[in-house]
Design an enzyme around this catalytic site. Structure first.
Site, PDB file in Angstrom:
ATOM      1  N   GLU A 135       0.857  -1.196   0.000  1.00 18.49           N
ATOM      2  CA  GLU A 135       0.000   0.000   0.000  1.00 18.49           C
ATOM      3  C   GLU A 135       0.886   1.237   0.000  1.00 18.49           C
ATOM      4  O   GLU A 135       1.857   1.318   0.757  1.00 18.49           O
ATOM      5  CB  GLU A 135      -0.904   0.019   1.243  1.00 18.49           C
ATOM      6  CG  GLU A 135      -1.730   1.287   1.395  1.00 18.49           C
ATOM      7  CD  GLU A 135      -2.585   1.284   2.664  1.00 18.49           C
ATOM      8  OE1 GLU A 135      -2.922   0.171   3.137  1.00 18.49           O
ATOM      9  OE2 GLU A 135      -2.889   2.364   3.186  1.00 18.49           O
ATOM     10  N   GLU A 140      -2.635  11.759   2.666  1.00 20.94           N
ATOM     11  CA  GLU A 140      -3.411  11.258   3.804  1.00 20.94           C
ATOM     12  C   GLU A 140      -3.189  12.130   5.023  1.00 20.94           C
ATOM     13  O   GLU A 140      -2.082  12.611   5.274  1.00 20.94           O
ATOM     14  CB  GLU A 140      -3.027   9.810   4.133  1.00 20.94           C
ATOM     15  CG  GLU A 140      -3.947   9.167   5.173  1.00 20.94           C
ATOM     16  CD  GLU A 140      -3.619   7.709   5.430  1.00 20.94           C
ATOM     17  OE1 GLU A 140      -4.550   6.952   5.768  1.00 20.94           O
ATOM     18  OE2 GLU A 140      -2.435   7.338   5.305  1.00 20.94           O
TER      19      GLU A 140
END
Length: 319
Positions: A135, A140
């Site tokens: 990932e 974010e």
């Protein structure tokens, strides 16, 4: 027409260019093209957020997504007061129909979600093989806390050097989800606090780029008004050369991590959740300076999320 220098073109044709530096445009996703390139995922939130992800038809009917010739918007509901026993706030999660291994992706973003309780993310993963397929979190953060954090999450035996050539600041170096309670090996973009949240939106956004090879994964960020941002990245050139893009904001080399075996073909995912495992953590939420508790705030204050939306001008994928 995008200008390509004769030297760059010759290097491409002869194979003499720096390995991993030269890529050609594979996908140019703009406006209504997002509906063709992505699938809306009406699924339970894997991060346990106070959210209900809706399908494309519902999102369009509720005006949670909108596309024009050169703009794509996805947002959360900002009108409904939620009941404690009812479903979470309506929002959108989309996943690319294509998967990618070694590639470059450039996101031209005008706006990202902001607000207490928000947890927006732009990332790549293989959801059917997580965490063994890897990932990459490109964008974010939670609760308006700046700056952005770019992070890898992997299976065991993957870590990053403590000292490396990058503009950002490492948070943790062990990328193994099991060893870090899924914190991963993150880099905060401390060189530019306008890389996330209200700061990002106040400058009209900018460009995020991620390059993934078997030797390294790199993330760059350039503000909208940065006159030194690379022309090929910011203008959707047919051919790009990442070796000319300068020091990345985040740099994840294969020094102590076999990237080829830790990352398989990944999808691009863009989503906005609320609260959940990170934003809703009581210590994280209170330290953000946000009022009440996360779930109560999200339930009771729909108008607080009028700016909880993504706005993209384009996504360009190069291989």
């Amino acid at each position: 027409m995008n200008f390509i220098s004769s030297g760059l073109l010759l290097a491409l044709l002869t194979g003499s260019a720096l390995a991993g530096g030269i890529y050609t445009l594979k996908e140019n996703i703009v406006g209504e093209g997002f509906y063709d390139s992505f699938t809306f995922q009406a699924i339970p939130d894997p991060t346990n957020g106070r959210v209900t992800y809706v399908d494309q038809t519902t999102a369009q009917n509720l005006n949670l997504t909108y596309a024009s010739k050169d703009t794509f918007i996805m947002r959360a509901d900002d009108t409904t007061v939620l009941t404690p026993s009812g479903p979470g706030r309506n929002s959108v999660r989309i996943q690319s129909n294509n998967q990618y291994t070694q590639h470059v992706v450039v996101f031209d973003m005008q706006h990202m979600p902001e607000g207490c309780g928000t947890w927006p993310a732009v990332w790549e993963t293989d959801g059917s093989n997580w965490p063994y397929g890897g990932e990459v979190d490109i964008v974010e953060g939670v609760n308006n806390v700046e700056p952005n954090q770019s992070t890898l999450h992997t299976s065991p035996n993957c870590s990053m050097p403590a000292s490396i050539s990058q503009l950002g600041t490492p948070v943790l170096t062990n990328c193994d989800t099991a060893a870090t309670e899924n914190a991963g090996c993150g880099v905060q973009l401390t060189e530019d606090y306008n890389s996330f949240g209200p700061g990002f939106n106040s400058i009209g956004g900018g460009w995020y780029a991620m390059e993934r090879t078997n030797d390294y994964i790199k993330v760059w960020f350039w503000e909208r008004g940065n006159i030194f941002a690379p022309f090929d990245a910011t203008h959707g050139a047919w051919i790009i050369d990442t070796s000319l893009w300068g020091t990345p904001a985040a740099n994840f080399p294969n020094t102590d991590c076999d990237l080829e075996s830790h990352f398989d073909a990944n999808n691009i995912i863009i989503n906005l959740t609320f609260c959940g495992d990170w934003a809703g953590n009581s210590a994280v939420y209170s330290s953000s300076g946000c009022p009440s508790d996360c779930v109560s705030y999200v339930d009771d204050n729909p108008t607080a999320f009028s700016n909880a939306y993504f706005q993209f001008s384009s996504i360009n994928v190069y291989t």
